[in-house]
Design a protein around this motif. Structure first.
Motif, mmCIF file in Angstrom:
data_model
loop_
_atom_site.group_PDB
_atom_site.id
_atom_site.type_symbol
_atom_site.label_atom_id
_atom_site.label_comp_id
_atom_site.label_asym_id
_atom_site.label_seq_id
_atom_site.Cartn_x
_atom_site.Cartn_y
_atom_site.Cartn_z
ATOM 1 N N ILE A 256 0.853 -1.186 0.000
ATOM 2 C CA ILE A 256 0.000 0.000 0.000
ATOM 3 C C ILE A 256 0.893 1.242 0.000
ATOM 4 O O ILE A 256 0.713 2.149 -0.812
ATOM 5 C CB ILE A 256 -0.945 -0.011 1.223
ATOM 6 C CG1 ILE A 256 -1.926 -1.186 1.120
ATOM 7 C CG2 ILE A 256 -1.689 1.330 1.337
ATOM 8 C CD1 ILE A 256 -2.766 -1.425 2.367
ATOM 9 N N ARG A 257 1.887 1.254 0.906
ATOM 10 C CA ARG A 257 2.804 2.398 0.964
ATOM 11 C C ARG A 257 3.954 2.204 -0.017
ATOM 12 O O ARG A 257 4.423 1.081 -0.240
ATOM 13 C CB ARG A 257 3.407 2.513 2.371
ATOM 14 C CG ARG A 257 2.378 2.835 3.425
ATOM 15 C CD ARG A 257 3.018 3.424 4.647
ATOM 16 N NE ARG A 257 4.017 2.569 5.287
ATOM 17 C CZ ARG A 257 4.755 2.953 6.321
ATOM 18 N NH1 ARG A 257 4.639 4.168 6.814
ATOM 19 N NH2 ARG A 257 5.618 2.119 6.857
ATOM 20 N N ARG A 258 4.431 3.321 -0.570
ATOM 21 C CA ARG A 258 5.630 3.242 -1.413
ATOM 22 C C ARG A 258 6.800 2.755 -0.576
ATOM 23 O O ARG A 258 6.961 3.171 0.562
ATOM 24 C CB ARG A 258 5.984 4.626 -1.938
ATOM 25 C CG ARG A 258 5.011 5.152 -2.906
ATOM 26 C CD ARG A 258 5.415 6.558 -3.286
ATOM 27 N NE ARG A 258 4.240 7.249 -3.766
ATOM 28 C CZ ARG A 258 4.152 8.561 -3.884
ATOM 29 N NH1 ARG A 258 5.174 9.325 -3.564
ATOM 30 N NH2 ARG A 258 3.053 9.097 -4.336
ATOM 31 N N GLN A 259 7.614 1.934 -1.199
ATOM 32 C CA GLN A 259 8.807 1.449 -0.508
ATOM 33 C C GLN A 259 9.987 2.374 -0.784
ATOM 34 O O GLN A 259 9.991 3.099 -1.778
ATOM 35 C CB GLN A 259 9.124 0.024 -0.968
ATOM 36 C CG GLN A 259 8.044 -0.976 -0.591
ATOM 37 C CD GLN A 259 7.861 -1.100 0.908
ATOM 38 O OE1 GLN A 259 8.756 -1.528 1.604
ATOM 39 N NE2 GLN A 259 6.691 -0.697 1.406
ATOM 40 N N ASN A 260 10.975 2.330 0.102
ATOM 41 C CA ASN A 260 12.161 3.168 -0.087
ATOM 42 C C ASN A 260 13.330 2.377 -0.669
ATOM 43 O O ASN A 260 14.460 2.820 -0.627
ATOM 44 C CB ASN A 260 12.565 3.803 1.253
ATOM 45 C CG ASN A 260 11.574 4.883 1.662
ATOM 46 O OD1 ASN A 260 11.013 5.566 0.818
ATOM 47 N ND2 ASN A 260 11.360 5.020 2.959
ATOM 48 N N ALA A 261 13.051 1.190 -1.176
ATOM 49 C CA ALA A 261 14.105 0.374 -1.781
ATOM 50 C C ALA A 261 13.553 -0.199 -3.089
ATOM 51 O O ALA A 261 12.341 -0.278 -3.272
ATOM 52 C CB ALA A 261 14.485 -0.760 -0.842
HETATM 53 C C1 LIG Z 1 10.412 5.924 3.473
HETATM 54 O O1 LIG Z 1 11.211 6.954 4.017
HETATM 55 C C2 LIG Z 1 10.473 8.081 4.482
HETATM 56 C C3 LIG Z 1 11.474 9.136 4.892
HETATM 57 O O2 LIG Z 1 12.383 8.637 5.804
HETATM 58 C C4 LIG Z 1 9.577 7.635 5.657
HETATM 59 O O3 LIG Z 1 8.817 8.726 6.115
HETATM 60 C C5 LIG Z 1 8.651 6.526 5.160
HETATM 61 O O4 LIG Z 1 7.882 6.044 6.239
HETATM 62 C C6 LIG Z 1 9.446 5.383 4.555
HETATM 63 N N1 LIG Z 1 8.532 4.419 3.969
HETATM 64 C C7 LIG Z 1 8.489 3.149 4.332
HETATM 65 C C8 LIG Z 1 7.496 2.278 3.661
HETATM 66 O O5 LIG Z 1 9.218 2.683 5.183
#
Ligand SMILES: *[C@@H]1O[C@H](CO)[C@@H](O)[C@H](O)[C@H]1NC(C)=O
Ligand SMILES: *[C@@H]1O[C@H](CO)[C@@H](O)[C@H](O)[C@H]1NC(C)=O
Ligand SMILES: *[C@@H]1O[C@H](CO)[C@@H](O)[C@H](O)[C@H]1NC(C)=O
Ligand SMILES: *[C@@H]1O[C@H](CO)[C@@H](O)[C@H](O)[C@H]1NC(C)=O
Length: 390
Positions: free
Chosen positions: A119-124
């Protein structure tokens, strides 16, 4: 519904039924669905991916698809998924993946789900952690574009036999099965169970935004699966044994299933809030968690065996190896040998590849949910366009 309509329904229900069946026979195949959903638009992860990730990142290899399709069919399964049974149950063709450019036919819907979606975008990237870049917000951008461009193309007349009619968008069933990967990604990012739990409100805020976006584009009928007991799946039990010192009598990791259940409780609250915010829409919340857990914990009673062991895989306690997945091959003395092989009888198994359910399990789950026994409100699938009397 106005009262004269109601009276009309009572007196002329037979004629109406006849009328519906004629319409359906003409258009969408055999179905006695009172809602006559002309299309299904699905959003989700691998639990309902009918070819999205395969189109984008390389096809799921054999033996995926062997039981039903006789060849890989873009699904991480030996055959059909719950969403396939839903389409069939509504008298509609299987959903083509939006990302698939070959032999796709969207005349009765489209599937935006991809394996590994969150659901949320991933950071990787997918290459780092395996999660799909097609997060739920991206899936709705694709839906937006699908809707606007298919309308233009339909009006031009060029692709009419593979595109939905404009009025289908407001009459369609919108199905969702997503959230499991948001929770597991927390563990992949080394969060504690408490930290994973703390991410749930933000995950559901993002889910709400997406539902409202689909509503804003005409969606009215929403069918939402909760998330399954991922603490019973080999890929979790194998990867995070240390996170699950507590194991229930079935062998499932208790902390993982607790997280799933907390997510589900909050998802249910989210759906209740959505009903208030969007009174013109109808929401069906489907408790697939309970059905899947019932199947796994009472496998023998339901004719299944080895509920925690993957059918297709390579060794270890769960016949699951993260490096040698279902369909993996190695070259031995110049010859390709498949080492991620399927078990002899997938029809008796629940877990297909350590992550996903077999067609037999999916069918079993579908049969449990189709009449509304695990739904809130408890309406059968074919009737979820109808408002409950209070
Ligand atoms: C991705 O990084 C942002 C900034 O640090 C953070 O707010 C967000 O929760 C992170 N997303 C996930 C899915 O971990
Ligand atoms: C797409 O599916 C519809 C409905 O099943 C069918 O009528 C149409 O012929 C199909 N189009 C193609 C190009 O196969
Ligand atoms: C999580 O911990 C493992 C083991 O210490 C480490 O290899 C990995 O890089 C960590 N992952 C993240 C996303 O921090
Ligand atoms: C590969 O070939 C060598 C030489 O012919 C043989 O000794 C070996 O057993 C073979 N390995 C396998 C796994 O078949």
């Amino acid at each position: 519904m106005a009262s004269h309509h109601y009276a009309f329904l009572l007196t002329s229900s037979l004629q109406l039924l006849l009328c519906f069946s004629l319409l359906l026979a003409d258009d969408s195949g055999p179905s006695a669905s009172p809602c006559a959903f002309p299309a299904v638009f699905n959003f989700g992860d691998s639990n309902s991916d009918t070819g999205g990730l395969s189109a984008a990142f390389g096809a799921a290899p054999p033996p995926h698809g062997e039981t039903f399709f006789g060849a890989p069919a873009g699904r991480y399964c030996d055959g059909r998924l719950i969403v396939d049974f839903i389409a069939q149950g509504l008298g509609l063709p299987f959903l083509s993946a939006y990302l698939n450019s070959i032999e796709a036919n969207f005349s009765h819907g489209a599937n935006f789900a991809t394996a590994g979606s969150t659901i949320r975008r991933q950071n990787a990237t997918i290459f780092q952690t395996g999660y799909s870049p097609f997060s739920l917000d991206v899936q709705t951008w694709q839906f937006t574009q699908f809707k606007s461009r298919s309308r233009i193309a339909y009006e031009k007349g060029t692709f009419r036999d593979v595109l939905p009619r404009e009025d289908y968008f407001s009459r369609a069933l919108y199905t969702f099965d997503i959230g499991q990967n948001d929770l597991t990604s927390g563990y992949v990012n080394n969060m504690t169970t408490e930290e994973v739990k703390a991410t749930i409100p933000d995950i559901l805020d993002k889910f709400t935004i997406v539902i409202k976006s689909v509503y804003g584009q005409g969606g009215r009928y929403f069918w939402i699966h909760n998330t399954g007991p991922f603490g019973c799946l080999p890929y979790i039990l194998d990867r995070f044994p240390i996170r699950a010192p507590e194991v229930d009598h079935t062998g499932c990791g208790t902390p993982f299933n607790d997280v799933a259940q907390l997510f589900n409780a909050k998802l249910k609250q989210t759906v209740i809030k959505l009903r208030k915010d969007l009174p013109n829409a109808l929401f069906t919340y489907v408790d697939v968690y309970s059905v899947k857990f019932k199947l796994i914990s009472q496998a023998k009673m339901h004719g299944f065996e080895h509920p925690l062991v993957s059918c297709c895989g390579h060794g270890g306690k769960y016949n699951y190896n993260v490096h040698w997945g279902c369909g993996s091959k190695v070259v031995v003395n110049g010859t390709e040998v498949m080492i991620g092989k399927a078990c002899k009888n997938p029809l008796k198994r629940i877990c297909w590849d350590g992550v996903h359910y077999t067609e037999a399990a999916n069918k079993w789950v579908y049969d449990q949910i189709v009449e509304g026994a695990f739904s809130d409100p408890p309406t059968p699938l074919r009737m979820v366009c109808q408002r409950q009397a209070h």
